[in-house]
Design a protein around this motif. Structure first.
Motif, PDB file in Angstrom:
ATOM      1  N   ALA A  51      14.000 -10.157  23.785  1.00 15.75           N
ATOM      2  CA  ALA A  51      13.953 -11.303  24.683  1.00 15.75           C
ATOM      3  C   ALA A  51      15.243 -11.437  25.489  1.00 15.75           C
ATOM      4  N   VAL A  52      15.089 -11.842  26.742  1.00 17.30           N
ATOM      5  CA  VAL A  52      16.215 -12.209  27.594  1.00 17.30           C
ATOM      6  C   VAL A  52      16.175 -13.731  27.733  1.00 17.30           C
ATOM      7  N   VAL A  53      17.268 -14.392  27.352  1.00 12.16           N
ATOM      8  CA  VAL A  53      17.278 -15.853  27.308  1.00 12.16           C
ATOM      9  C   VAL A  53      18.402 -16.375  28.197  1.00 12.16           C
ATOM     10  N   THR A  54      18.057 -17.282  29.094  1.00  8.41           N
ATOM     11  CA  THR A  54      19.047 -18.004  29.888  1.00  8.41           C
ATOM     12  C   THR A  54      19.359 -19.302  29.161  1.00  8.41           C
ATOM     13  N   VAL A  55      20.641 -19.508  28.863  1.00 11.07           N
ATOM     14  CA  VAL A  55      21.072 -20.619  28.016  1.00 11.07           C
ATOM     15  C   VAL A  55      22.072 -21.475  28.775  1.00 11.07           C
ATOM     16  N   GLU A  56      21.823 -22.769  28.833  1.00 10.46           N
ATOM     17  CA  GLU A  56      22.800 -23.698  29.396  1.00 10.46           C
ATOM     18  C   GLU A  56      23.666 -24.257  28.274  1.00 10.46           C
ATOM     19  N   THR A  57      24.970 -24.226  28.493  1.00 10.87           N
ATOM     20  CA  THR A  57      25.910 -24.724  27.483  1.00 10.87           C
ATOM     21  C   THR A  57      26.777 -25.833  28.071  1.00 10.87           C
ATOM     22  N   HIS A  58      27.250 -26.713  27.188  1.00 12.57           N
ATOM     23  CA  HIS A  58      28.264 -27.694  27.555  1.00 12.57           C
ATOM     24  C   HIS A  58      29.642 -27.058  27.420  1.00 12.57           C
ATOM     25  N   ASP A  59      30.662 -27.716  27.966  1.00 10.87           N
ATOM     26  CA  ASP A  59      32.019 -27.301  27.649  1.00 10.87           C
ATOM     27  C   ASP A  59      32.377 -27.802  26.254  1.00 10.87           C
ATOM     28  N   ALA A  60      33.570 -27.463  25.782  1.00  9.60           N
ATOM     29  CA  ALA A  60      33.955 -27.776  24.404  1.00  9.60           C
ATOM     30  C   ALA A  60      34.028 -29.272  24.131  1.00  9.60           C
ATOM     31  N   PHE A  61      34.090 -30.078  25.205  1.00 12.44           N
ATOM     32  CA  PHE A  61      34.220 -31.526  25.053  1.00 12.44           C
ATOM     33  C   PHE A  61      32.914 -32.253  25.363  1.00 12.44           C
ATOM     34  N   GLU A  62      31.843 -31.514  25.540  1.00 11.23           N
ATOM     35  CA  GLU A  62      30.532 -32.046  25.931  1.00 11.23           C
ATOM     36  C   GLU A  62      30.649 -32.922  27.182  1.00 11.23           C
ATOM     37  N   GLY A  63      31.568 -32.514  28.081  1.00 11.77           N
ATOM     38  CA  GLY A  63      31.703 -33.183  29.362  1.00 11.77           C
ATOM     39  C   GLY A  63      32.432 -34.510  29.322  1.00 11.77           C
ATOM     40  N   ALA A  64      33.063 -34.853  28.188  1.00 11.55           N
ATOM     41  CA  ALA A  64      33.686 -36.172  28.050  1.00 11.55           C
ATOM     42  C   ALA A  64      34.936 -36.334  28.897  1.00 11.55           C
ATOM     43  N   ILE A  65      35.662 -35.236  29.155  1.00 14.12           N
ATOM     44  CA  ILE A  65      36.895 -35.309  29.943  1.00 14.12           C
ATOM     45  C   ILE A  65      36.556 -34.973  31.385  1.00 14.12           C
ATOM     46  N   THR A  66      36.684 -35.967  32.257  1.00 14.67           N
ATOM     47  CA  THR A  66      36.259 -35.779  33.643  1.00 14.67           C
ATOM     48  C   THR A  66      37.382 -35.940  34.657  1.00 14.67           C
ATOM     49  N   GLU A  67      38.486 -36.572  34.283  1.00  8.29           N
ATOM     50  CA  GLU A  67      39.559 -36.864  35.226  1.00  8.29           C
ATOM     51  C   GLU A  67      40.903 -36.454  34.640  1.00  8.29           C
ATOM     52  N   VAL A  68      41.865 -36.143  35.510  1.00 12.73           N
ATOM     53  CA  VAL A  68      43.198 -35.761  35.032  1.00 12.73           C
ATOM     54  C   VAL A  68      43.909 -36.938  34.388  1.00 12.73           C
ATOM     55  N   VAL A  69      43.477 -38.150  34.660  1.00  4.49           N
ATOM     56  CA  VAL A  69      44.114 -39.329  34.060  1.00  4.49           C
ATOM     57  C   VAL A  69      43.507 -39.681  32.705  1.00  4.49           C
ATOM     58  N   ASP A  70      42.482 -38.948  32.286  1.00  3.90           N
ATOM     59  CA  ASP A  70      41.848 -39.242  31.000  1.00  3.90           C
ATOM     60  C   ASP A  70      42.810 -39.008  29.843  1.00  3.90           C
ATOM     61  N   ASN A  71      42.642 -39.804  28.804  1.00  2.03           N
ATOM     62  CA  ASN A  71      43.387 -39.628  27.561  1.00  2.03           C
ATOM     63  C   ASN A  71      42.445 -39.012  26.526  1.00  2.03           C
ATOM     64  N   PRO A  72      42.602 -37.696  26.241  1.00  3.87           N
ATOM     65  CA  PRO A  72      41.612 -37.024  25.384  1.00  3.87           C
ATOM     66  C   PRO A  72      41.392 -37.692  24.037  1.00  3.87           C
ATOM     67  N   SER A  73      42.462 -38.150  23.375  1.00  2.58           N
ATOM     68  CA  SER A  73      42.297 -38.690  22.025  1.00  2.58           C
ATOM     69  C   SER A  73      41.448 -39.957  22.003  1.00  2.58           C
ATOM     70  N   SER A  74      41.386 -40.657  23.131  1.00  2.00           N
ATOM     71  CA  SER A  74      40.554 -41.859  23.177  1.00  2.00           C
ATOM     72  C   SER A  74      39.105 -41.547  23.532  1.00  2.00           C
ATOM     73  N   LEU A  75      38.846 -40.336  24.022  1.00  5.14           N
ATOM     74  CA  LEU A  75      37.499 -39.958  24.451  1.00  5.14           C
ATOM     75  C   LEU A  75      36.787 -39.028  23.479  1.00  5.14           C
ATOM     76  N   LEU A  76      37.563 -38.240  22.727  1.00  8.17           N
ATOM     77  CA  LEU A  76      36.976 -37.229  21.851  1.00  8.17           C
ATOM     78  C   LEU A  76      36.847 -37.764  20.436  1.00  8.17           C
ATOM     79  N   ASN A  77      35.782 -37.359  19.778  1.00  9.70           N
ATOM     80  CA  ASN A  77      35.485 -37.828  18.424  1.00  9.70           C
ATOM     81  C   ASN A  77      35.550 -36.644  17.473  1.00  9.70           C
ATOM     82  N   PHE A  78      36.770 -36.288  17.064  1.00 15.41           N
ATOM     83  CA  PHE A  78      36.929 -35.170  16.132  1.00 15.41           C
ATOM     84  C   PHE A  78      36.228 -35.496  14.818  1.00 15.41           C
ATOM     85  N   PRO A  79      35.480 -34.555  14.199  1.00 13.99           N
ATOM     86  CA  PRO A  79      35.339 -33.134  14.534  1.00 13.99           C
ATOM     87  C   PRO A  79      34.123 -32.807  15.400  1.00 13.99           C
ATOM     88  N   PHE A  80      33.595 -33.779  16.139  1.00 17.59           N
ATOM     89  CA  PHE A  80      32.418 -33.529  16.973  1.00 17.59           C
ATOM     90  C   PHE A  80      32.853 -32.926  18.300  1.00 17.59           C
TER      91      PHE A  80
END
Length: 328
Positions: A51-80
């Protein structure tokens, strides 16, 4: 003649490396993404070898970080972190087999800038972490967003880096454990080896019926070691070709390119990862060429090469390889 015709996949695969039905997994098809590798999830797709499969993936943050002013620790839910698409169930796969996954293409997906890298608290190769506990204060968190297309990684107005995409996290289910998608091990996982790229074939041990193939965490570019802990993370559309090698028997991931054969080991300390990778390669070279393991050991001492995947995850990953011209 393409080198693929002489690959393990073509020579030993159930489908002989021949492309079969084309199928797809979109973000909507996936629905809930997985943060562990294990045999307990319901497969999102069942395929026949070939089988040949086309797969869509998220980035490592599931798209939570969108702006350069974002604070990752307030947006990311480790270990998710490190969401995985799949699992894909491969019909006929049994313990002791291997899934052969040929990576055809990796394309950036979504609105620009699609590339994200950042500094995270107590994460990275040159800072104190939970595993390397020091009194030093953490570095300030910082986000960089980057336009990425197939012409390059547009790092700044004056610097364009090459677009060198690869799959950071790919693997099969362990037999009984459910293990974080942040961790690499014998089944694959978060190895971050840049050679797992378009044009290569990765052979992943099957530990449970169906194999249960997961993948995600695509990178647009990464230096050896993934130094700050975060490569240039991108959501991607990945096209893969899946075959099945019956009785392959390898206990660790094997990677084949046009010119090289490699094994990937993951462990801490780093030298143990290198030992695993080289041990598997020594045994494979001996078995494939008919020479003794001691002769293969000496040969690899002369011409073996090591590629550092990551030096930041719960286990470090290294690939030990040999050029195919030395195996003739």
């Amino acid at each position: 003649m393409s080198w693929l015709s002489t690959s393990i996949m073509a020579q030993r695969g159930v489908a002989h490396g021949i492309e079969g039905a084309h199928q797809k997994i979109t973000i909507e098809d996936q629905g809930t993404f997985h943060y562990v590798y294990g045999p307990y999830a319901t497969p999102v797709l069942e395929v026949e070898p070939g089988a040949v499969v086309t797969v869509e993936t998220h980035d490592a943050f599931e798209g939570a970080i969108t702006e350069v002013v974002d604070n990752p620790s307030s947006l990311l839910n480790f270990p998710f972190l490190n969401p995985q698409t799949g699992p894909i169930y491969v019909k006929g796969a049994e313990k002791g087999d291997a899934l052969a996954v040929r990576i055809i293409s990796i394309r950036p997906r979504g609105p620009q800038p699609v590339g994200t890298t950042c500094l995270l608290t107590e994460f990275g190769g040159l800072v104190a972490t939970g595993d390397t506990a020091l009194l030093n204060p953490p570095l300030p968190e910082k986000v960089k967003k980057v336009v990425v297309d197939e012409d390059g990684v547009h790092w700044s107005d004056t610097l364009t880096l090459p677009y060198e995409p690869f799959i950071g996290t790919i693997g099969t289910a362990p037999q009984i454990e459910a293990i974080s998608s942040l961790q690499p091990d014998y089944y694959g996982g978060n190895m971050d080896v840049p050679d797992v790229a378009p044009g290569s074939i990765i052979y992943l041990p099957v530990n449970t019926d169906g194999g249960y193939l997961y993948l995600g965490d695509c990178h647009a570019i990464q230096g050896d070691g993934e130094l700050c802990g975060v490569a240039l993370e991108i959501p991607a559309t990945v096209e893969i070709h899946i075959d099945l090698i019956k009785g392959h028997g390898n206990g660790w991931p094997q990677l084949e390119t046009e010119d090289k054969m490699m094994f990937i080991g993951s462990a801490r300390p780093m030298e143990d990862a290198a030992r695993i990778a080289y041990r598997e390669l020594v045994r494979w070279v001996a078995a494939e060429t008919g020479q003794s393991e001691s002769d293969a050991y000496m040969l690899l001492t002369m011409c073996g090469k090591v590629r550092l995947g990551n030096m930041v995850d719960p286990k470090y990953s290294l690939a030990a390889g040999i050029e195919k011209k030395y195996l003739k």
